[in-house]
Design a protein around this motif. Sequence first.
Motif, mmCIF file in Angstrom:
data_model
loop_
_atom_site.group_PDB
_atom_site.id
_atom_site.type_symbol
_atom_site.label_atom_id
_atom_site.label_comp_id
_atom_site.label_asym_id
_atom_site.label_seq_id
_atom_site.Cartn_x
_atom_site.Cartn_y
_atom_site.Cartn_z
ATOM 1 N N THR A 5 0.829 -1.204 0.000
ATOM 2 C CA THR A 5 0.000 0.000 0.000
ATOM 3 C C THR A 5 0.865 1.258 0.000
ATOM 4 O O THR A 5 0.576 2.227 -0.713
ATOM 5 N N LEU A 6 1.936 1.242 0.784
ATOM 6 C CA LEU A 6 2.865 2.373 0.765
ATOM 7 C C LEU A 6 3.458 2.559 -0.625
ATOM 8 O O LEU A 6 3.659 3.687 -1.092
ATOM 9 N N GLY A 7 3.749 1.437 -1.286
ATOM 10 C CA GLY A 7 4.293 1.507 -2.643
ATOM 11 C C GLY A 7 3.316 2.164 -3.608
ATOM 12 O O GLY A 7 3.727 2.955 -4.478
ATOM 13 N N TYR A 8 2.030 1.848 -3.470
ATOM 14 C CA TYR A 8 1.025 2.484 -4.335
ATOM 15 C C TYR A 8 0.966 3.990 -4.074
ATOM 16 O O TYR A 8 0.879 4.799 -5.002
ATOM 17 N N PHE A 9 1.015 4.366 -2.791
ATOM 18 C CA PHE A 9 0.992 5.791 -2.443
ATOM 19 C C PHE A 9 2.181 6.520 -3.061
ATOM 20 O O PHE A 9 2.034 7.585 -3.675
ATOM 21 N N VAL A 10 3.362 5.959 -2.916
ATOM 22 C CA VAL A 10 4.560 6.599 -3.453
ATOM 23 C C VAL A 10 4.494 6.652 -4.981
ATOM 24 O O VAL A 10 4.880 7.651 -5.602
ATOM 25 N N GLN A 35 -6.728 1.169 -2.470
ATOM 26 C CA GLN A 35 -5.620 1.048 -1.527
ATOM 27 C C GLN A 35 -5.254 2.405 -0.915
ATOM 28 O O GLN A 35 -4.926 2.491 0.277
ATOM 29 N N ILE A 36 -5.293 3.455 -1.722
ATOM 30 C CA ILE A 36 -4.984 4.789 -1.197
ATOM 31 C C ILE A 36 -6.032 5.183 -0.155
ATOM 32 O O ILE A 36 -5.710 5.729 0.908
ATOM 33 N N ARG A 37 -7.316 4.928 -0.466
ATOM 34 C CA ARG A 37 -8.385 5.231 0.487
ATOM 35 C C ARG A 37 -8.188 4.446 1.796
ATOM 36 O O ARG A 37 -8.366 4.978 2.892
ATOM 37 N N GLN A 38 -7.824 3.196 1.655
ATOM 38 C CA GLN A 38 -7.601 2.349 2.835
ATOM 39 C C GLN A 38 -6.459 2.912 3.682
ATOM 40 O O GLN A 38 -6.555 2.944 4.918
ATOM 41 N N ASN A 41 -7.641 6.010 5.508
ATOM 42 C CA ASN A 41 -8.489 5.632 6.641
ATOM 43 C C ASN A 41 -7.656 5.110 7.806
ATOM 44 O O ASN A 41 -7.940 5.398 8.973
ATOM 45 N N GLU A 42 -6.634 4.330 7.477
ATOM 46 C CA GLU A 42 -5.781 3.765 8.525
ATOM 47 C C GLU A 42 -4.995 4.852 9.241
ATOM 48 O O GLU A 42 -4.831 4.817 10.473
ATOM 49 N N LEU A 43 -4.502 5.827 8.486
ATOM 50 C CA LEU A 43 -3.708 6.905 9.075
ATOM 51 C C LEU A 43 -4.583 8.006 9.684
ATOM 52 O O LEU A 43 -4.103 8.794 10.507
ATOM 53 N N GLY A 44 -5.844 8.082 9.250
ATOM 54 C CA GLY A 44 -6.730 9.110 9.763
ATOM 55 C C GLY A 44 -6.443 10.486 9.201
ATOM 56 O O GLY A 44 -6.715 11.501 9.860
#
Length: 297
Positions: A5-10, A35-38, A41-44
């Motif tokens: 998920t971090l890889g998708y964000f980057v 995945q970005i939405r997830q 949500n996880e980080l708030g």
Amino acid sequence: MELRTLGYFVAVAESGTVSAAADAVHVTQPAISRQIRQLENELGVELFVRSSGRLQLSAAGRQFLPHAQDVLRRADGARNAARSYAAGRLERITIAAPTTTLTDVIAPFLATLGPDDPMPTVIESDPREAYDALRHGADLAIATEPPPARLASAALAVLPVWAYVRADHRWHDQGSVRLKELATETVLALTPAFKPRQILDRALERARVSAPSVVDCSNPQVAQALAAAGRGAAVVSDDPRFGLHPLEIVGRDGPLRIELFAAWEPGHHAAATLDELAARLREFCVERYGADVAPTG
């Protein structure tokens, strides 16, 4: 939080669009968006500002990006290290050895290492506890005692135990001195915890030679310094210092010798590499001290 998920964000942050990121990481655009939405949500916190179908990093996203990039770099480093371990390679090596061996053998050997060799860390160990260091993080132990049978090992060298005297000493034109003759001199010896002293004491006992006048020294360089001051003959296995003249000590069974061994855990992931390093260290000892120090066994 998953690395994927971090890889998708980057990927989105660096490429500028979801479609470009999807092409780069070989997944569909909807999957990346989910995945970005997830992750948000996880980080708030919102990582992107969504406007007219485009994504732009938010203020929080810009601050979070270097942390995500750092985590991914570290993960890549860990994967590469694991591949290296699986291939039997070492990126770093910890070597345990007694003080004299560190100074006269290990340090000069390390100066010969090349860029493809592991980065060494060297720790000083009590001569009687060098092999125990393998249980506490050391990869390779160098010692003067034969290693336990449970360890993989290699004989490195058979080195002289020297008697060092000043260049103006009455023995200055000799290459050796017999134990009986040495016993007439004040002997500047290491304490009984050191292997050279143990070898000297056993040789005196076997030859039935009366014990000489002995001054105990806790450090081999101190023993040599006192010899340079004319206080006696220093009995050590170190390389000579202070312009002293070396004499082989000849006992009942021939010249006094001290053996040097390398040992490592047989189940070490880089056992083959450690074996190779031990062989190189043995060759180095021969080059440094001459062919007669090569182990015969």
